[in-house]
Motif scaffolding. Structure first.
Motif, PDB file in Angstrom:
ATOM      1  N   VAL A   6      38.336  53.505  47.111  1.00 23.21           N
ATOM      2  CA  VAL A   6      37.687  54.509  45.559  1.00 23.21           C
ATOM      3  C   VAL A   6      37.358  53.623  45.131  1.00 23.21           C
ATOM      4  O   VAL A   6      35.849  54.299  44.311  1.00 23.21           O
ATOM      5  CB  VAL A   6      38.680  55.194  45.566  1.00 23.21           C
ATOM      6  CG1 VAL A   6      38.174  56.435  44.560  1.00 23.21           C
ATOM      7  CG2 VAL A   6      39.710  56.652  47.065  1.00 23.21           C
ATOM      8  N   ARG A   7      38.048  52.614  44.833  1.00 27.79           N
ATOM      9  CA  ARG A   7      37.417  52.068  43.420  1.00 27.79           C
ATOM     10  C   ARG A   7      35.765  51.403  43.912  1.00 27.79           C
ATOM     11  O   ARG A   7      35.002  51.080  42.916  1.00 27.79           O
ATOM     12  CB  ARG A   7      38.573  51.064  43.010  1.00 27.79           C
ATOM     13  CG  ARG A   7      39.799  51.225  42.524  1.00 27.79           C
ATOM     14  CD  ARG A   7      39.847  50.304  41.738  1.00 27.79           C
ATOM     15  NE  ARG A   7      41.766  50.681  40.972  1.00 27.79           N
ATOM     16  CZ  ARG A   7      42.784  50.602  41.564  1.00 27.79           C
ATOM     17  NH1 ARG A   7      43.119  50.147  42.960  1.00 27.79           N
ATOM     18  NH2 ARG A   7      43.662  51.045  41.771  1.00 27.79           N
ATOM     19  N   MET A   8      35.330  50.575  44.530  1.00 24.11           N
ATOM     20  CA  MET A   8      34.535  49.888  45.183  1.00 24.11           C
ATOM     21  C   MET A   8      33.444  51.111  45.822  1.00 24.11           C
ATOM     22  O   MET A   8      32.314  50.256  45.603  1.00 24.11           O
ATOM     23  CB  MET A   8      34.819  49.509  46.494  1.00 24.11           C
ATOM     24  CG  MET A   8      36.229  48.550  45.925  1.00 24.11           C
ATOM     25  SD  MET A   8      36.264  46.848  48.131  1.00 24.11           S
ATOM     26  CE  MET A   8      34.596  46.607  48.477  1.00 24.11           C
ATOM     27  N   GLY A  15      26.968  56.134  39.745  1.00 26.91           N
ATOM     28  CA  GLY A  15      27.186  54.754  40.050  1.00 26.91           C
ATOM     29  C   GLY A  15      28.426  54.187  39.750  1.00 26.91           C
ATOM     30  O   GLY A  15      27.840  52.805  39.986  1.00 26.91           O
ATOM     31  N   GLY A  16      28.600  54.565  38.492  1.00 35.11           N
ATOM     32  CA  GLY A  16      29.626  54.316  37.783  1.00 35.11           C
ATOM     33  C   GLY A  16      30.729  53.738  38.622  1.00 35.11           C
ATOM     34  O   GLY A  16      31.491  53.062  39.018  1.00 35.11           O
ATOM     35  N   ARG A  17      31.784  52.633  37.504  1.00 34.17           N
ATOM     36  CA  ARG A  17      33.228  52.461  37.879  1.00 34.17           C
ATOM     37  C   ARG A  17      33.948  53.055  37.809  1.00 34.17           C
ATOM     38  O   ARG A  17      34.403  54.325  36.577  1.00 34.17           O
ATOM     39  CB  ARG A  17      33.452  50.876  36.985  1.00 34.17           C
ATOM     40  CG  ARG A  17      34.678  50.434  37.277  1.00 34.17           C
ATOM     41  CD  ARG A  17      35.595  49.272  36.564  1.00 34.17           C
ATOM     42  NE  ARG A  17      36.519  48.581  36.349  1.00 34.17           N
ATOM     43  CZ  ARG A  17      37.055  48.623  36.036  1.00 34.17           C
ATOM     44  NH1 ARG A  17      36.330  47.679  34.504  1.00 34.17           N
ATOM     45  NH2 ARG A  17      38.066  47.257  35.919  1.00 34.17           N
ATOM     46  N   PHE A  27      41.102  60.123  40.069  1.00 33.90           N
ATOM     47  CA  PHE A  27      40.462  59.089  39.867  1.00 33.90           C
ATOM     48  C   PHE A  27      39.283  59.841  40.058  1.00 33.90           C
ATOM     49  O   PHE A  27      38.310  60.621  40.110  1.00 33.90           O
ATOM     50  CB  PHE A  27      39.785  58.188  41.657  1.00 33.90           C
ATOM     51  CG  PHE A  27      40.424  57.219  41.942  1.00 33.90           C
ATOM     52  CD1 PHE A  27      41.090  56.246  41.656  1.00 33.90           C
ATOM     53  CD2 PHE A  27      41.387  57.979  42.778  1.00 33.90           C
ATOM     54  CE1 PHE A  27      41.612  55.434  41.971  1.00 33.90           C
ATOM     55  CE2 PHE A  27      42.237  57.231  43.858  1.00 33.90           C
ATOM     56  CZ  PHE A  27      42.847  55.684  43.492  1.00 33.90           C
ATOM     57  N   ALA A  28      38.349  58.773  38.240  1.00 31.84           N
ATOM     58  CA  ALA A  28      37.585  59.334  37.625  1.00 31.84           C
ATOM     59  C   ALA A  28      36.121  57.829  37.130  1.00 31.84           C
ATOM     60  O   ALA A  28      36.900  57.476  36.933  1.00 31.84           O
ATOM     61  CB  ALA A  28      38.099  59.629  36.159  1.00 31.84           C
ATOM     62  N   CYS A  29      35.163  58.673  36.875  1.00 29.63           N
ATOM     63  CA  CYS A  29      34.333  57.532  36.204  1.00 29.63           C
ATOM     64  C   CYS A  29      34.235  57.110  34.892  1.00 29.63           C
ATOM     65  O   CYS A  29      34.451  58.386  34.266  1.00 29.63           O
ATOM     66  CB  CYS A  29      32.554  58.125  36.477  1.00 29.63           C
ATOM     67  SG  CYS A  29      31.797  57.124  35.996  1.00 29.63           S
ATOM     68  N   THR A  30      34.002  56.256  34.629  1.00 24.40           N
ATOM     69  CA  THR A  30      34.461  55.814  33.305  1.00 24.40           C
ATOM     70  C   THR A  30      33.293  56.379  32.691  1.00 24.40           C
ATOM     71  O   THR A  30      32.885  55.791  31.079  1.00 24.40           O
ATOM     72  CB  THR A  30      34.745  54.286  32.958  1.00 24.40           C
ATOM     73  OG1 THR A  30      33.022  53.567  34.023  1.00 24.40           O
ATOM     74  CG2 THR A  30      36.225  54.068  33.590  1.00 24.40           C
ATOM     75  N   VAL A  36      36.317  61.478  41.023  1.00 23.40           N
ATOM     76  CA  VAL A  36      35.496  60.886  42.719  1.00 23.40           C
ATOM     77  C   VAL A  36      36.743  62.216  42.757  1.00 23.40           C
ATOM     78  O   VAL A  36      36.610  62.578  44.618  1.00 23.40           O
ATOM     79  CB  VAL A  36      35.603  60.280  42.681  1.00 23.40           C
ATOM     80  CG1 VAL A  36      35.364  59.299  43.668  1.00 23.40           C
ATOM     81  CG2 VAL A  36      34.808  59.397  41.392  1.00 23.40           C
ATOM     82  N   GLN A  37      38.324  61.941  43.143  1.00 27.85           N
ATOM     83  CA  GLN A  37      39.745  61.729  43.786  1.00 27.85           C
ATOM     84  C   GLN A  37      40.577  62.697  43.276  1.00 27.85           C
ATOM     85  O   GLN A  37      41.330  62.530  42.065  1.00 27.85           O
ATOM     86  CB  GLN A  37      39.513  60.974  45.352  1.00 27.85           C
ATOM     87  CG  GLN A  37      40.764  61.614  45.507  1.00 27.85           C
ATOM     88  CD  GLN A  37      41.162  60.573  46.638  1.00 27.85           C
ATOM     89  OE1 GLN A  37      40.242  59.319  46.967  1.00 27.85           O
ATOM     90  NE2 GLN A  37      42.206  60.580  47.493  1.00 27.85           N
TER      91      GLN A  37
END
Length: 307
Positions: A6-8, A15-17, A27-30, A36-37
């Motif tokens: 998921v991180r990759m 397209g962020g981290r 899981f969230a985009c910074t 994301v999940q």
């Protein structure tokens, strides 16, 4: 998908981290905050231990699944101590039998060349990461990168060491712990040219969300190695803050700009404790490069503080 995958993969929107929030289970985009999940399962134990003895008493399973091992830590491990469950020594006949079982157990784990290749590559990543002092999450990310490169045939025609070193370089960058190719080369068994070629092949295949390192990311590590004081490190940050963005992103090496900023900061704070040669050897850039960036950073800092 696993946490490392998921991180990759990065944020699907920008397209962020992507980072994990264990408290919220998501899981969230910074960058944009996209979830994301979510509703992640807690794979930890249902019990709590307050000391080592209590942990030993309550633990019922082995170590967690890890990407750093070729079998993810799921294969059977036969203890090397020739004792039974009660701690009694085994007979000579049983010892010979256990020795044969250990031998066949090890052989079965790497029964073909592909498994042997993966095992050797992951062991190489673990060795280099330990030498560079990189944390576990970087090793996990690098191991996932190596597995994907192996599955997609990128390793064909390349040495195990070059692909493993390139995967570690990528894993460190994705975690924000940037390491230069020269630093990777010092612990790798191949030169930086082969590492760079393998890295370009991996990036071209997967289009990984890796941003080039900013000069400020290298200040603390190189400043510590040069034994600069806190005033010089703060000054180096101010110098980079006053530098124009178009200059920092002009294609110049961020390591070279960081080296020039550290040298200039030591000069402006009156330290004069480091020479250009010392900065050059520590940061891995030539003296002429430092002399090129030094006047530009100095003029930008003076212009910002003269108004």
């Amino acid at each position: 998908m696993t946490a490392s995958q998921v991180r990759m993969s990065g944020c699907p929107d920008c397209g962020g981290r992507v980072t994990e929030d264990p408290k919220r289970g998501e899981f969230a985009c910074t960058a944009c905050g996209t979830i994301v999940q979510e509703r992640l399962l807690d794979h930890g134990p249902e019990w709590t231990a307050h000391d080592a003895n209590e942990y030993e008493t309550k633990a019922r399973v082995g170590p967690p699944i890890t990407e750093t091992l070729h079998d993810r830590g799921l294969s059977t491990v036969i203890d090397w101590r020739n004792k039974d469950a009660h701690g009694n020594a085994l007979s000579a006949r049983k010892r010979r039998q256990m020795h044969r079982l250990r031998t066949w157990n090890i052989r079965s784990q790497t029964s073909d060349s592909q498994k042997q290749y993966r095992k050797q590559g992951l062991a190489e990543i673990d060795r280099m990461a330990a030498a560079l002092g990189l944390p576990t999450d970087v090793r996990e990310t690098a191991s996932v990168t190596f597995r994907r490169a192996h599955d997609h045939g990128i390793v064909t025609g390349r040495s195990i060491e070059s692909v493993a070193a390139a995967s570690l370089h990528i894993g460190a960058a994705m975690a924000g712990l940037f390491r230069t190719l020269d630093e990777i080369e010092t612990v790798a068994r191949v030169n930086r040219t082969r590492i760079a070629r393998a890295k370009r092949a991996i990036n071209a295949e997967f289009d990984l969300p890796i941003e080039p390192g900013r000069p400020v990311a290298y200040l603390d590590r190189f400043g510590s190695q040069l034994e600069l004081d806190a005033d010089a490190l703060r000054m180096s940050r101010r110098i980079l803050e006053t530098a124009p963005d178009e200059y920092l992103g002009s294609g110049a090496s961020p390591v070279a700009i960081a080296a020039a900023a550290l040298y200039l900061a030591d000069d402006l704070t009156g330290g004069r404790s480091v020479s250009q040669r010392a900065v050059s050897e520590t940061c891995g850039v030539c003296i002429a490069t430092i002399q090129t960036h030094h006047p530009r950073l100095r003029d930008g800092y003076r212009l910002a503080h003269s108004s």
